[in-house]
Design a protein around this motif. Structure first.
Motif, PDB file in Angstrom:
ATOM      1  N   ALA A   1     -79.423  -7.664   8.514  1.00 15.02           N
ATOM      2  CA  ALA A   1     -78.380  -8.692   8.603  1.00 15.02           C
ATOM      3  C   ALA A   1     -77.910  -8.906  10.037  1.00 15.02           C
ATOM      4  O   ALA A   1     -77.425  -9.988  10.377  1.00 15.02           O
ATOM      5  CB  ALA A   1     -77.187  -8.314   7.724  1.00 15.02           C
ATOM      6  N   THR A   2     -78.084  -7.925  10.889  1.00 14.62           N
ATOM      7  CA  THR A   2     -77.678  -8.127  12.288  1.00 14.62           C
ATOM      8  C   THR A   2     -78.563  -9.169  12.958  1.00 14.62           C
ATOM      9  O   THR A   2     -78.134  -9.852  13.884  1.00 14.62           O
ATOM     10  CB  THR A   2     -77.749  -6.806  13.088  1.00 14.62           C
TER      11      THR A   2
ATOM     12  N   PHE B   1     -79.934 -11.632  11.106  1.00 14.13           N
ATOM     13  CA  PHE B   1     -79.711 -12.857  10.334  1.00 14.13           C
ATOM     14  C   PHE B   1     -78.268 -12.865   9.849  1.00 14.13           C
ATOM     15  O   PHE B   1     -77.997 -12.749   8.644  1.00 14.13           O
ATOM     16  CB  PHE B   1     -80.690 -12.938   9.156  1.00 14.13           C
ATOM     17  N   PRO B   2     -77.312 -12.983  10.767  1.00 10.62           N
ATOM     18  CA  PRO B   2     -75.903 -12.832  10.405  1.00 10.62           C
ATOM     19  C   PRO B   2     -75.398 -13.896   9.441  1.00 10.62           C
ATOM     20  O   PRO B   2     -74.407 -13.684   8.753  1.00 10.62           O
ATOM     21  CB  PRO B   2     -75.173 -12.919  11.757  1.00 10.62           C
ATOM     22  N   GLU B   3     -76.092 -15.026   9.381  1.00 10.03           N
ATOM     23  CA  GLU B   3     -75.611 -16.095   8.514  1.00 10.03           C
ATOM     24  C   GLU B   3     -76.051 -15.901   7.068  1.00 10.03           C
ATOM     25  O   GLU B   3     -75.653 -16.655   6.182  1.00 10.03           O
ATOM     26  CB  GLU B   3     -76.117 -17.455   9.027  1.00 10.03           C
ATOM     27  N   SER B   4     -76.901 -14.894   6.834  1.00  8.13           N
ATOM     28  CA  SER B   4     -77.434 -14.701   5.482  1.00  8.13           C
ATOM     29  C   SER B   4     -76.425 -14.006   4.587  1.00  8.13           C
ATOM     30  O   SER B   4     -75.611 -13.198   5.036  1.00  8.13           O
ATOM     31  CB  SER B   4     -78.709 -13.858   5.530  1.00  8.13           C
ATOM     32  N   ASN B   5     -76.525 -14.336   3.331  1.00  6.57           N
ATOM     33  CA  ASN B   5     -75.726 -13.687   2.300  1.00  6.57           C
ATOM     34  C   ASN B   5     -76.307 -12.300   2.042  1.00  6.57           C
ATOM     35  O   ASN B   5     -77.502 -12.149   1.786  1.00  6.57           O
ATOM     36  CB  ASN B   5     -75.788 -14.564   1.042  1.00  6.57           C
TER      37      ASN B   5
END
Lengths: 365, 184
Positions: free
Chosen positions: B102-103, B105-109
């Motif tokens: 997630a770091t 792809f911070p915009e991902s759920n």
């Protein structure tokens, strides 16, 4: 064929090191009995001596490498390759000490999987290939040169060259390369049928320089730009290639075999001035044949270049997989990557690559 | 919010978990400790390692290329697959993978990311690219429609080079012990 090979007793099974030692001692014995013709080649920054043991009539096996041949011995020989043709030898060649089921998936000899010893029996050409890194010596064994398949003549010794170059910055690739003097070269990568040969031979017809169309050498020596060095000057045309490039097809060599699938063109004989022995690499291009007339270039990624280059090179050249992958990765990381759409008009793809090289050269300056 | 229920059952303990956006619960007794991550129940965190052997792999410019030298099949991981691969190489255990990816792809759920990651892990293990060294066995994860928004959610598999390796295995030799081509 007479049983002149000595089958060892299984109870006294040799080790791979002993077997290699026996092989190379036999090569020296053969050379002492009948001094072999010697050939020397400059490949990249390395000098290679080839001995045709038993005075094997094997010079034509190496014709595709004639453009890199040195006619004087080099100051220093980095590697030696022994060519042993069974029919021209009186000495008995050591039979395998292993059982038939011990050959690897791709004919690898048991115990000859590196890093010191590599060995493989190539069933397609029925040749035995051996390399000893400590001795810097290799063996190419065949039953009879004349009976080798036609394609073996278009890229001889490629497996052996891969092994001996493993610890160096140089790497044979399953790739093509074309270029212009003073402007560098473009590496064309992709699996068989992707358009490498068609593109490179199209460029040749339009006056670009030719490094190779099936296997080329690349190097990433320290503190220099990536380089490519020619290994073979023979090009191969598929049936589709012959259709696209009929004038080249007319210049092809006579077929060696009735069932030969590809026509061979000797670039050194037809256009000696266009053979590029070595050049600085400027880009990696991933060709893709399509039905439209025009050719095009789109930027691609280094990852896509690695995906186009690595599988085909790793699967055609056995041994040193992880080491080879690292070299391929370093090469792809060092060069811009492009997707090349190869249209039906061969002249246009050649003009596209020529203008790219000329423009890039200006930009680089 | 999807409804999730997870059930842990032994002779002594049973509990149910209802839909909560993100939670972690820790249960610890003399024998059991479990970590709960979004939508996936694990009693023991899983760790994986690259199978190696006939597989070679490398990563460049956001793409992972994996080649099986024995089968001639090769694979590609892009999008979330690349940081996932990096995290696996670093030995990150499964409960932390989504956070690490997630770091990049911070915009991902996070819930979707977890599902995509678990699906990729399952594919990688199924293809023999990863071997699981600890933790509960993976289960197949069905893709959800919204997961398509996460880039690189599938392991891409290519078989176009298998013909290069479709050589007859060596099984015949001549009287000197050297292999011969099979007679057609």
């Amino acid at each position: 064929m007479p049983d002149r090979c000595q089958r060892p007793c299984q109870e006294n099974r040799a080790t791979p090191q002993e077997y290699a030692e026996t092989i190379f001692a036999l090569c020296d014995q053969s050379a002492a009995q009948r001094p072999p013709p010697l050939c020397w080649y400059q490949l990249g920054s390395l000098s290679i001596e080839v001995r045709l043991l038993g005075q094997a009539q094997a010079q034509h096996l190496l014709q595709a490498m004639a453009h890199q041949r040195l006619f004087e011995p080099p100051q220093k020989v980095d590697y030696r390759i022994e060519i042993w043709e069974e029919v021209s030898q009186d000495l008995p060649f050591p039979a395998p000490y292993w059982q038939v089921h011990e050959f690897g998936e791709r004919g690898e000899l048991p115990g000859f999987v590196g890093p010191q010893l590599y060995g493989r029996y190539d069933l397609g050409s029925e040749t035995l290939l051996l390399y000893d890194q400590n001795r810097r010596r290799a063996l190419y064994w065949c039953r009879q040169v004349e009976k080798l398949p036609y394609w073996e003549f278009s890229f001889p010794l490629r497996q052996i060259l891969h092994w001996l170059l493993l610890p160096t910055p140089w790497q044979p690739l399953h790739a093509a390369a074309v270029g212009l003097p003073e402007k560098g070269a473009i590496l064309l990568v992709g699996p068989s049928g992707s358009g490498k040969s068609t593109t490179s031979l199209s460029c040749l017809e339009e006056g670009l320089g030719y490094v190779g169309d099936d296997f080329v050498l690349t190097g990433l020596p320290e503190a220099t730009n990536p380089l490519t060095s020619s290994l073979y000057h023979w090009g191969k045309l598929t049936r589709d290639g012959m259709r696209r490039l009929p004038s080249l097809a007319q210049l092809s060599l006579p077929m060696r075999q009735a069932d030969q699938e590809k026509a061979i063109v000797s670039v050194l004989d037809c256009w000696p001035e266009r053979v590029m022995r070595q050049a600085t690499l400027r880009a990696i291009m991933i060709p893709q044949l399509h039905d439209a007339e025009e050719s095009w270039l789109h930027p691609s990624s280094a990852g896509a270049a690695l995906r186009a280059l690595a599988p085909t090179t790793l699967m055609t050249l056995s041994g040193g997989g992880a080491q080879t992958m690292r070299k391929l990765r370093a090469l792809c990381a060092a060069l811009p990557a492009w997707q090349l759409g190869v249209g039906q008009n061969p002249r246009k793809v050649a003009l596209l690559l020529r203008s790219w090289l000329e423009k890039e050269h200006v930009t680089a300056q | 919010m999807d409804h999730r229920r997870s059930r842990f059952c032994n002779r002594n303990v049973r509990f149910f978990l209802n839909d909560i956006d993100y939670y972690r619960s820790r249960f610890c007794n003399q024998r059991v400790r479990f970590f709960l991550s979004n939508g996936v129940f694990m009693s023991n965190p899983q760790q994986f390692q690259f199978a190696g052997g006939s597989l070679v792999a490398d990563q460049l410019d956001g793409e992972v290329v994996i080649v099986n030298l024995d089968s001639g099949v090769y694979y590609s991981l892009t999008g979330v697959g690349a940081p996932l691969w990096q995290a696996l190489q670093e030995g990150v255990e499964s409960s932390q993978l989504a956070r690490q990816v997630a770091t990049a792809f911070p915009e991902s759920n996070l819930e979707q990311l977890t599902r995509v990651i678990n699906r990729l892990l399952w594919q990688l293990v199924e293809e023999g690219i990863l071997s699981q060294v600890s933790g509960d066995a993976l289960c197949a994860v069905a893709p959800a429609a919204e997961d398509a928004a996460i880039p690189g959610g599938e392991l891409l598999k290519y078989s176009d080079m298998q013909e290069l390796l479709m050589l007859d295995p060596i099984h015949e030799v001549d009287n000197t012990g050297w292999p011969i081509k099979p007679q057609l």
